[in-house]
Scaffold this active site. Structure first.
Site, PDB file in Angstrom:
ATOM      1  N   CYS A 114       0.807  -1.151  -0.042  1.00 52.69           N
ATOM      2  CA  CYS A 114      -0.082  -0.119   0.193  1.00 52.69           C
ATOM      3  C   CYS A 114       0.744   1.241   0.055  1.00 52.69           C
ATOM      4  O   CYS A 114       0.364   2.505  -0.407  1.00 52.69           O
ATOM      5  CB  CYS A 114      -0.951  -0.077   1.238  1.00 52.69           C
ATOM      6  SG  CYS A 114      -2.049  -1.516   1.122  1.00 52.69           S
ATOM      7  N   HIS A 251      -3.237   7.204   1.857  1.00 49.23           N
ATOM      8  CA  HIS A 251      -3.589   5.950   1.324  1.00 49.23           C
ATOM      9  C   HIS A 251      -5.304   5.716   1.900  1.00 49.23           C
ATOM     10  O   HIS A 251      -5.670   5.959   2.996  1.00 49.23           O
ATOM     11  CB  HIS A 251      -2.929   4.926   1.958  1.00 49.23           C
ATOM     12  CG  HIS A 251      -3.272   3.563   1.673  1.00 49.23           C
ATOM     13  ND1 HIS A 251      -3.646   3.175   0.534  1.00 49.23           N
ATOM     14  CD2 HIS A 251      -3.099   2.446   2.738  1.00 49.23           C
ATOM     15  CE1 HIS A 251      -4.026   1.655   0.882  1.00 49.23           C
ATOM     16  NE2 HIS A 251      -3.868   1.588   1.962  1.00 49.23           N
ATOM     17  N   ASN A 281     -10.114  -0.274  -0.309  1.00 45.08           N
ATOM     18  CA  ASN A 281      -8.735  -0.092  -0.373  1.00 45.08           C
ATOM     19  C   ASN A 281      -8.095  -0.577  -1.553  1.00 45.08           C
ATOM     20  O   ASN A 281      -8.224  -1.971  -1.822  1.00 45.08           O
ATOM     21  CB  ASN A 281      -8.154  -0.970   0.968  1.00 45.08           C
ATOM     22  CG  ASN A 281      -6.711  -0.775   1.185  1.00 45.08           C
ATOM     23  OD1 ASN A 281      -5.674  -0.535   0.101  1.00 45.08           O
ATOM     24  ND2 ASN A 281      -6.103  -1.157   2.164  1.00 45.08           N
TER      25      ASN A 281
END
Length: 324
Positions: A114, A251, A281
């Site tokens: 990520c 993020h 996500n």
């Protein structure tokens, strides 16, 4: 005179298939309310059968090039942040090069889960500032739906597929924090936390791609602390403070992590670009997706000071401060 890596264009791509939270109710002991309450996610996109990470990356790259008003012939290199490549090798970046008709320059992938797009931006900045490249295409692209355990309700409801891209070009600055472009970055990792977020397979262990595993509560506690710390370190490196921030573009993992980090930094949520409700996500794609959406919605404007931060498996985390 100081050379800065300045954003010239941005774009994104999302697969056509939209998956609402209610889809999971058909085969899991979960609910739309449960997912929204714990993550802020309402829907996400899943790649179609046969649609690959490089497909998503090419579409996002094409949009960014068009937005920048440049062609692939103007690009010196392609960096793709991804943890879900089409193949073990070659890199997704070289596939993007080929698909876009690029026959010179270089391409390579960055794998920091990520945090991958932050790592890619920091590397791209170094390449431009050092004079090794004048214009780069930076892409975050993921098909995380391919590594989900559909029986694990704590993880499979959280992730989605997508891609975002930036065109970074060399420009002259005065060497002050008023310059446009990347002003500072901060990168970190600590392998002791590997078990908090990992995939239980790989070429040299199982010979398979494996499935995603996550320890949600311990990771949440690490995330807020580390994201705040790395953002503040990057801001200090740029000679700036919280009051200078126009937008945090984080993020997009979980609304609670996003809100907790913003609160610790003293930045109100109305100055945070939030897209997690729409995309879930998307790992390395989440920050460029959010940047592209922020520009498209008229929020992010030329001259705005942005802070982007991310944390992912490794653990790996980092932040970038840039003036749009």
């Amino acid at each position: 005179m100081t050379i800065r890596a300045v954003v010239e264009g941005v774009g994104h791509y999302l697969p056509e298939r939209i998956v609402p939270n209610t889809w999971f109710e058909e085969f899991l002991d979960t609910s739309d309310e449960w997912i929204r309450t714990r993550s802020g996610i309402e829907r996400r996109h899943f790649a179609a059968e046969g649609e690959t990470t490089s497909d998503l990356a090419v579409n996002a790259a094409t949009a960014a090039l068009e937005n920048a008003g440049v062609s692939i012939d103007d690009i010196d290199g392609v960096l793709v942040a991804t943890s879900t490549p089409d193949l073990t090798f070659p890199s997704v970046a070289t596939m993007v090069q080929s698909r876009l008709g690029m026959t010179r320059g270089f391409g390579f992938d960055v794998q920091a889960v990520c945090a991958g797009f932050i790592y890619a931006l920091a590397n791209a900045n170094a390449l431009i500032v050092s004079g090794q490249a004048k214009r780069l295409l930076i892409i975050g692209a993921e098909t995380f739906s391919r590594i989900m355990d559909w029986e694990d309700r704590s993880t499979c409801v959280l992730f989605g597929d997508g891609a975002g891209a930036l065109v970074l070009g060399a420009a002259e600055g005065d060497g002050t924090s008023a310059d446009r472009g990347i002003l500072a970055s901060d990168l970190n990792s600590d392998g002791r936390y590997r078990e908090m977020l990992y995939v239980d397979g790989g070429v040299s262990t199982t010979g398979t791609s494996g499935k995603l595993r996550m320890q949600g509560n311990p990771l949440f506690r690490q995330a807020v602390e580390k994201l705040t710390s790395t953002a503040e370190t990057a801001l200090q490196s740029a000679g700036l403070g919280h009051d200078d921030i126009d937008w945090i573009v984080p993020h997009q993992a979980n609304i609670r992590i996003i809100a907790g980090t913003a609160k610790k930094m003293g930045v109100p949520l109305d100055r945070v670009i939030i897209t997690v409700q729409e995309h879930g996500n998307t790992s390395a794609a989440s920050i460029p997706l959010a940047l592209s959406e922020g520009v498209a919605q008229g929020k992010i404007k030329r001259g705005d000071l942005l802070v982007s931060e991310a944390i992912g498996g490794g653990l790996a985390w980092g932040a970038v401060v840039l003036r749009w």
